[in-house]
Design an enzyme around this catalytic site. Structure first.
Site, short mmCIF file in Angstrom:
data_model
loop_
_atom_site.label_atom_id
_atom_site.label_comp_id
_atom_site.label_asym_id
_atom_site.label_seq_id
_atom_site.Cartn_x
_atom_site.Cartn_y
_atom_site.Cartn_z
N CYS A 22 0.87 -1.18 0.00
CA CYS A 22 0.00 0.00 0.00
C CYS A 22 0.90 1.23 0.00
O CYS A 22 2.08 1.13 -0.35
CB CYS A 22 -0.98 -0.01 1.18
SG CYS A 22 -0.21 0.00 2.81
N ASN B 230 2.28 1.43 4.31
CA ASN B 230 2.60 0.16 5.00
C ASN B 230 2.33 0.25 6.51
O ASN B 230 3.04 -0.34 7.31
CB ASN B 230 4.05 -0.28 4.72
CG ASN B 230 4.38 -1.70 5.21
OD1 ASN B 230 5.49 -1.98 5.62
ND2 ASN B 230 3.43 -2.61 5.17
N CYS C 211 -1.41 0.85 7.41
CA CYS C 211 -2.85 0.56 7.58
C CYS C 211 -3.28 -0.70 6.82
O CYS C 211 -3.61 -1.72 7.43
CB CYS C 211 -3.70 1.75 7.09
SG CYS C 211 -3.43 3.26 8.03
N ARG C 212 -3.29 -0.64 5.48
CA ARG C 212 -3.88 -1.75 4.69
C ARG C 212 -2.95 -2.95 4.53
O ARG C 212 -3.35 -4.10 4.80
CB ARG C 212 -4.29 -1.22 3.31
CG ARG C 212 -5.45 -0.26 3.35
CD ARG C 212 -5.62 0.50 2.05
NE ARG C 212 -4.52 1.44 1.83
CZ ARG C 212 -4.37 2.20 0.76
NH1 ARG C 212 -5.26 2.11 -0.22
NH2 ARG C 212 -3.36 3.04 0.67
N SER C 213 -1.72 -2.72 4.04
CA SER C 213 -0.88 -3.89 3.73
C SER C 213 -0.45 -4.70 4.97
O SER C 213 -0.32 -5.92 4.87
CB SER C 213 0.32 -3.49 2.87
OG SER C 213 1.12 -2.52 3.48
N ASP D 5 -8.23 3.80 1.08
CA ASP D 5 -7.27 4.25 2.10
C ASP D 5 -8.05 4.67 3.35
O ASP D 5 -8.81 5.64 3.30
CB ASP D 5 -6.47 5.42 1.51
CG ASP D 5 -5.41 5.93 2.48
OD1 ASP D 5 -5.44 5.55 3.66
OD2 ASP D 5 -4.57 6.73 2.03
P1 4NP Z 1 -1.79 2.81 4.08
O1 4NP Z 1 -2.45 4.15 4.67
O2 4NP Z 1 -1.25 3.17 2.72
O3 4NP Z 1 -2.94 1.86 4.01
O4 4NP Z 1 -0.72 2.39 5.06
C1 4NP Z 1 -1.77 5.34 4.80
C2 4NP Z 1 -0.84 5.52 5.81
C3 4NP Z 1 -0.20 6.73 5.96
C4 4NP Z 1 -0.47 7.76 5.10
C5 4NP Z 1 -1.38 7.59 4.07
C6 4NP Z 1 -2.03 6.38 3.92
N1 4NP Z 1 0.18 9.00 5.28
O5 4NP Z 1 -0.12 9.95 4.53
O6 4NP Z 1 1.02 9.14 6.19
#
Ligand code: 4NP
Length: 148
Positions: free
Chosen positions: A3, A6, A8-10, A116
């Protein structure tokens, strides 16, 4: 499982798929295309929704996707189209780019991207969990069948 951050989702995708397949069948890992959170554990909300479902992802640490992942892994699942594009641009040939897939294309859910949830709340994280869980169940089933 890849993602953006790294966190939240992955990490959820890594934990969920690991819970469904034996490590004898495959090595599961996750990474992000952006380096905002390298070395950090997953987001507390991802840890919480995983725990609610009996999965512990608290020991994972965020890392960046690297070109060497194309050599290490047979399949690279992107959570959304932006992640997909970021990964594809790092592929050095067609063999590598053919390894990249959108996770939700494994299942017919009428949605092709894991949204997201970073700016969301518990409901968004539960939705993400459920989407990833369905895709991972299908992947695990396919993997088990191909090893029978
Ligand atoms: P992820 O979510 O891609 O599912 O881990 C996010 C985590 C952090 C951020 C954006 C999306 N960020 O902007 O810090």
């Amino acid at each position: 499982m890849v993602c953006l951050g790294n966190i939240c989702r992955s990490p959820l995708a890594e934990g969920i798929l690991k819970s469904k397949v034996s490590p004898d069948f495959c090595t599961v890992d996750s990474a992000g295309t952006a380096g905002y959170h390298i070395g950090s554990p997953p987001d507390k909300r991802s840890i919480a929704v995983a725990k609610k479902n009996g999965i512990d992802i608290s020991q994972q640490l965020c890392r960046l996707f690297t070109k060497s992942d194309f050599e290490t892994f047979d399949v690279i699942y992107a959570m959304d189209k932006s992640n997909y594009a970021n990964i594809i641009t790092q592929a050095k040939n067609k063999v590598e780019s053919a390894k990249v897939r959108l996770l939700l294309n494994e299942v017919e859910l009428g949605i092709s991207q894991v949204p997201d949830p970073y700016h969301g709340g518990e409901i968004e994280f539960e939705n993400v969990y459920n989407l990833i869980d369905k895709a991972c169940s299908k992947i695990a089933k396919q993997m088990t069948q191909s090893n029978e």
